[in-house]
Design a protein around this motif. Structure first.
Motif, PDB file in Angstrom:
ATOM      1  N   ALA A 197      91.571  34.218  34.514  1.00 36.75           N
ATOM      2  CA  ALA A 197      90.653  34.092  35.642  1.00 36.75           C
ATOM      3  C   ALA A 197      91.308  33.263  36.731  1.00 36.75           C
ATOM      4  O   ALA A 197      92.051  32.317  36.464  1.00 36.75           O
ATOM      5  N   ASN A 198      91.035  33.624  37.978  1.00 38.16           N
ATOM      6  CA  ASN A 198      91.588  32.915  39.122  1.00 38.16           C
ATOM      7  C   ASN A 198      90.473  32.439  40.043  1.00 38.16           C
ATOM      8  O   ASN A 198      90.504  31.333  40.537  1.00 38.16           O
ATOM      9  N   SER A 199      89.478  33.287  40.250  1.00 37.90           N
ATOM     10  CA  SER A 199      88.314  32.966  41.074  1.00 37.90           C
ATOM     11  C   SER A 199      87.247  34.009  40.764  1.00 37.90           C
ATOM     12  O   SER A 199      87.521  34.973  40.046  1.00 37.90           O
ATOM     13  N   PRO A 200      86.051  33.869  41.312  1.00 39.76           N
ATOM     14  CA  PRO A 200      85.038  34.906  41.081  1.00 39.76           C
ATOM     15  C   PRO A 200      85.444  36.272  41.638  1.00 39.76           C
ATOM     16  O   PRO A 200      84.909  37.298  41.227  1.00 39.76           O
ATOM     17  N   ASP A 201      86.416  36.288  42.560  1.00 35.88           N
ATOM     18  CA  ASP A 201      86.836  37.526  43.216  1.00 35.88           C
ATOM     19  C   ASP A 201      88.217  38.014  42.811  1.00 35.88           C
ATOM     20  O   ASP A 201      88.725  38.976  43.391  1.00 35.88           O
ATOM     21  N   SER A 202      88.867  37.344  41.842  1.00 37.63           N
ATOM     22  CA  SER A 202      90.225  37.750  41.487  1.00 37.63           C
ATOM     23  C   SER A 202      90.613  37.257  40.098  1.00 37.63           C
ATOM     24  O   SER A 202      89.967  36.387  39.528  1.00 37.63           O
ATOM     25  N   PHE A 203      91.706  37.837  39.593  1.00 37.05           N
ATOM     26  CA  PHE A 203      92.324  37.360  38.358  1.00 37.05           C
ATOM     27  C   PHE A 203      93.833  37.536  38.495  1.00 37.05           C
ATOM     28  O   PHE A 203      94.319  38.183  39.431  1.00 37.05           O
ATOM     29  N   LEU A 204      94.569  36.919  37.585  1.00 32.27           N
ATOM     30  CA  LEU A 204      96.029  36.989  37.592  1.00 32.27           C
ATOM     31  C   LEU A 204      96.503  37.741  36.361  1.00 32.27           C
ATOM     32  O   LEU A 204      95.923  37.628  35.286  1.00 32.27           O
ATOM     33  N   PHE A 205      97.587  38.486  36.538  1.00 31.88           N
ATOM     34  CA  PHE A 205      98.215  39.253  35.468  1.00 31.88           C
ATOM     35  C   PHE A 205      99.639  38.742  35.360  1.00 31.88           C
ATOM     36  O   PHE A 205     100.411  38.840  36.322  1.00 31.88           O
ATOM     37  N   GLY A 206      99.987  38.139  34.223  1.00 29.86           N
ATOM     38  CA  GLY A 206     101.325  37.588  34.058  1.00 29.86           C
ATOM     39  C   GLY A 206     101.594  37.184  32.630  1.00 29.86           C
ATOM     40  O   GLY A 206     100.923  37.655  31.704  1.00 29.86           O
ATOM     41  N   LYS A 207     102.542  36.269  32.454  1.00 27.71           N
ATOM     42  CA  LYS A 207     102.940  35.874  31.104  1.00 27.71           C
ATOM     43  C   LYS A 207     101.892  34.995  30.425  1.00 27.71           C
ATOM     44  O   LYS A 207     101.432  35.306  29.339  1.00 27.71           O
ATOM     45  N   SER A 208     101.531  33.867  31.041  1.00 27.60           N
ATOM     46  CA  SER A 208     100.557  32.966  30.428  1.00 27.60           C
ATOM     47  C   SER A 208     100.247  31.826  31.400  1.00 27.60           C
ATOM     48  O   SER A 208     100.937  31.653  32.404  1.00 27.60           O
ATOM     49  N   ARG A 209      99.239  31.031  31.072  1.00 25.53           N
ATOM     50  CA  ARG A 209      98.949  29.838  31.882  1.00 25.53           C
ATOM     51  C   ARG A 209     100.127  28.866  31.837  1.00 25.53           C
ATOM     52  O   ARG A 209     100.412  28.193  32.813  1.00 25.53           O
ATOM     53  N   GLU A 210     100.821  28.815  30.701  1.00 26.95           N
ATOM     54  CA  GLU A 210     101.960  27.911  30.544  1.00 26.95           C
ATOM     55  C   GLU A 210     103.177  28.381  31.338  1.00 26.95           C
ATOM     56  O   GLU A 210     104.016  27.592  31.715  1.00 26.95           O
ATOM     57  N   GLU A 211     103.292  29.677  31.549  1.00 25.86           N
ATOM     58  CA  GLU A 211     104.388  30.264  32.322  1.00 25.86           C
ATOM     59  C   GLU A 211     103.767  31.166  33.392  1.00 25.86           C
ATOM     60  O   GLU A 211     103.764  32.385  33.284  1.00 25.86           O
ATOM     61  N   PRO A 212     103.230  30.537  34.459  1.00 25.86           N
ATOM     62  CA  PRO A 212     102.411  31.284  35.421  1.00 25.86           C
ATOM     63  C   PRO A 212     103.156  32.192  36.395  1.00 25.86           C
ATOM     64  O   PRO A 212     102.545  33.059  37.015  1.00 25.86           O
ATOM     65  N   ILE A 213     104.454  32.001  36.564  1.00 28.01           N
ATOM     66  CA  ILE A 213     105.192  32.791  37.552  1.00 28.01           C
ATOM     67  C   ILE A 213     106.266  33.586  36.834  1.00 28.01           C
ATOM     68  O   ILE A 213     106.948  33.047  35.966  1.00 28.01           O
ATOM     69  N   PRO A 214     106.424  34.844  37.150  1.00 27.82           N
ATOM     70  CA  PRO A 214     105.798  35.617  38.214  1.00 27.82           C
ATOM     71  C   PRO A 214     104.414  36.116  37.795  1.00 27.82           C
ATOM     72  O   PRO A 214     104.094  36.167  36.609  1.00 27.82           O
ATOM     73  N   TYR A 215     103.626  36.497  38.783  1.00 22.17           N
ATOM     74  CA  TYR A 215     102.300  37.033  38.496  1.00 22.17           C
ATOM     75  C   TYR A 215     101.914  38.087  39.527  1.00 22.17           C
ATOM     76  O   TYR A 215     102.479  38.157  40.603  1.00 22.17           O
ATOM     77  N   LEU A 216     100.931  38.889  39.124  1.00 23.87           N
ATOM     78  CA  LEU A 216     100.322  39.874  39.998  1.00 23.87           C
ATOM     79  C   LEU A 216      98.894  39.406  40.240  1.00 23.87           C
ATOM     80  O   LEU A 216      98.130  39.256  39.287  1.00 23.87           O
ATOM     81  N   TRP A 217      98.545  39.132  41.498  1.00 24.28           N
ATOM     82  CA  TRP A 217      97.179  38.771  41.876  1.00 24.28           C
ATOM     83  C   TRP A 217      96.397  40.059  42.056  1.00 24.28           C
ATOM     84  O   TRP A 217      96.865  40.989  42.724  1.00 24.28           O
ATOM     85  N   ILE A 218      95.206  40.139  41.450  1.00 27.96           N
ATOM     86  CA  ILE A 218      94.368  41.328  41.541  1.00 27.96           C
ATOM     87  C   ILE A 218      92.974  40.865  41.948  1.00 27.96           C
ATOM     88  O   ILE A 218      92.367  40.040  41.260  1.00 27.96           O
ATOM     89  N   GLY A 219      92.493  41.355  43.072  1.00 23.12           N
ATOM     90  CA  GLY A 219      91.196  40.886  43.536  1.00 23.12           C
ATOM     91  C   GLY A 219      90.517  41.846  44.491  1.00 23.12           C
ATOM     92  O   GLY A 219      91.056  42.896  44.840  1.00 23.12           O
ATOM     93  N   THR A 220      89.320  41.451  44.918  1.00 22.66           N
ATOM     94  CA  THR A 220      88.517  42.279  45.806  1.00 22.66           C
ATOM     95  C   THR A 220      88.485  41.750  47.241  1.00 22.66           C
ATOM     96  O   THR A 220      87.884  42.374  48.109  1.00 22.66           O
ATOM     97  N   LEU A 221      89.134  40.636  47.498  1.00 21.29           N
ATOM     98  CA  LEU A 221      89.134  40.051  48.845  1.00 21.29           C
ATOM     99  C   LEU A 221      90.104  40.793  49.758  1.00 21.29           C
ATOM    100  O   LEU A 221      91.175  41.218  49.337  1.00 21.29           O
ATOM    101  N   ARG A 222      89.756  40.906  51.015  1.00 23.79           N
ATOM    102  CA  ARG A 222      90.626  41.540  52.008  1.00 23.79           C
ATOM    103  C   ARG A 222      91.675  40.523  52.469  1.00 23.79           C
ATOM    104  O   ARG A 222      91.337  39.503  53.060  1.00 23.79           O
ATOM    105  N   PRO A 223      92.957  40.775  52.214  1.00 20.77           N
ATOM    106  CA  PRO A 223      94.001  39.833  52.620  1.00 20.77           C
ATOM    107  C   PRO A 223      94.103  39.710  54.145  1.00 20.77           C
ATOM    108  O   PRO A 223      93.928  40.699  54.873  1.00 20.77           O
ATOM    109  N   SER A 224      94.403  38.532  54.606  1.00 20.90           N
ATOM    110  CA  SER A 224      94.515  38.287  56.044  1.00 20.90           C
ATOM    111  C   SER A 224      95.680  39.053  56.666  1.00 20.90           C
ATOM    112  O   SER A 224      95.671  39.332  57.855  1.00 20.90           O
ATOM    113  N   TYR A 225      96.671  39.424  55.877  1.00 20.60           N
ATOM    114  CA  TYR A 225      97.861  40.106  56.398  1.00 20.60           C
ATOM    115  C   TYR A 225      97.712  41.622  56.460  1.00 20.60           C
ATOM    116  O   TYR A 225      98.617  42.312  56.921  1.00 20.60           O
ATOM    117  N   TRP A 226      96.583  42.167  56.012  1.00 20.29           N
ATOM    118  CA  TRP A 226      96.402  43.617  56.041  1.00 20.29           C
ATOM    119  C   TRP A 226      96.350  44.145  57.462  1.00 20.29           C
ATOM    120  O   TRP A 226      95.746  43.547  58.345  1.00 20.29           O
TER     121      TRP A 226
END
Length: 140
Positions: free
Chosen positions: A32-61
């Motif tokens: 879990a990352n927030s009510p609007d997103s989650f992270l897909f990766g190795k683990s909390r202990e090894e957080p990077i690299p990760y794929l952020w997956i969410g429903t928020l509209r990114p500011s850079y779109w």
């Protein structure tokens, strides 16, 4: 080489079920990352690299962007051919669409991969290479 990437989805619970299903065969996890997103990766202990997956509209779109309009491709390293097969089966069972059955790919020695479209049409791949140092076809 990758720190993180991200995709926008239309339904977080459907996306979470899909990514939860394909995480296990690849030795990955969702957190879990927030009510609007989650992270897909190795683990909390090894957080990077990760794929952020969410429903928020990114500011850079750019104007006109929406989930699935600009299909993203992400390839995850699988520890074995069997893991690629399990990834494909788990993804299909969790609402993904076949976009390339597990198997070798022409022109890439030692490569075994599978492709799925996630519920929003993003192209998600798992691949196993006999020698992880082998470059992709045309890059070596």
């Amino acid at each position: 080489m990758i720190d993180h990437s991200g995709i926008v989805v239309t339904d977080l619970s459907i996306a979470r079920a899909f990514y939860d299903a394909i995480a296990k065969p690849l030795g990955l996890a969702t957190t879990a990352n927030s009510p609007d997103s989650f992270l897909f990766g190795k683990s909390r202990e090894e957080p990077i690299p990760y794929l952020w997956i969410g429903t928020l509209r990114p500011s850079y779109w750019a104007d006109g962007s929406r989930p699935g309009i600009n299909q993203m491709h992400v390839a995850f390293i699988a520890p074995s051919r069997e893991a690629v097969d399990a990834f494909h089966a788990a993804g299909l069972a969790a609402g993904g669409t076949d976009h390339g059955a597990p198997g070798p790919r022409e022109g890439v020695p030692g490569y075994y991969g599978a492709f799925l479209l996630d519920p929003d049409g993003n192209n998600i791949e798992a691949c196993f290479r006999k020698d992880p140092a082998d470059p992709p076809a045309g890059q070596g």
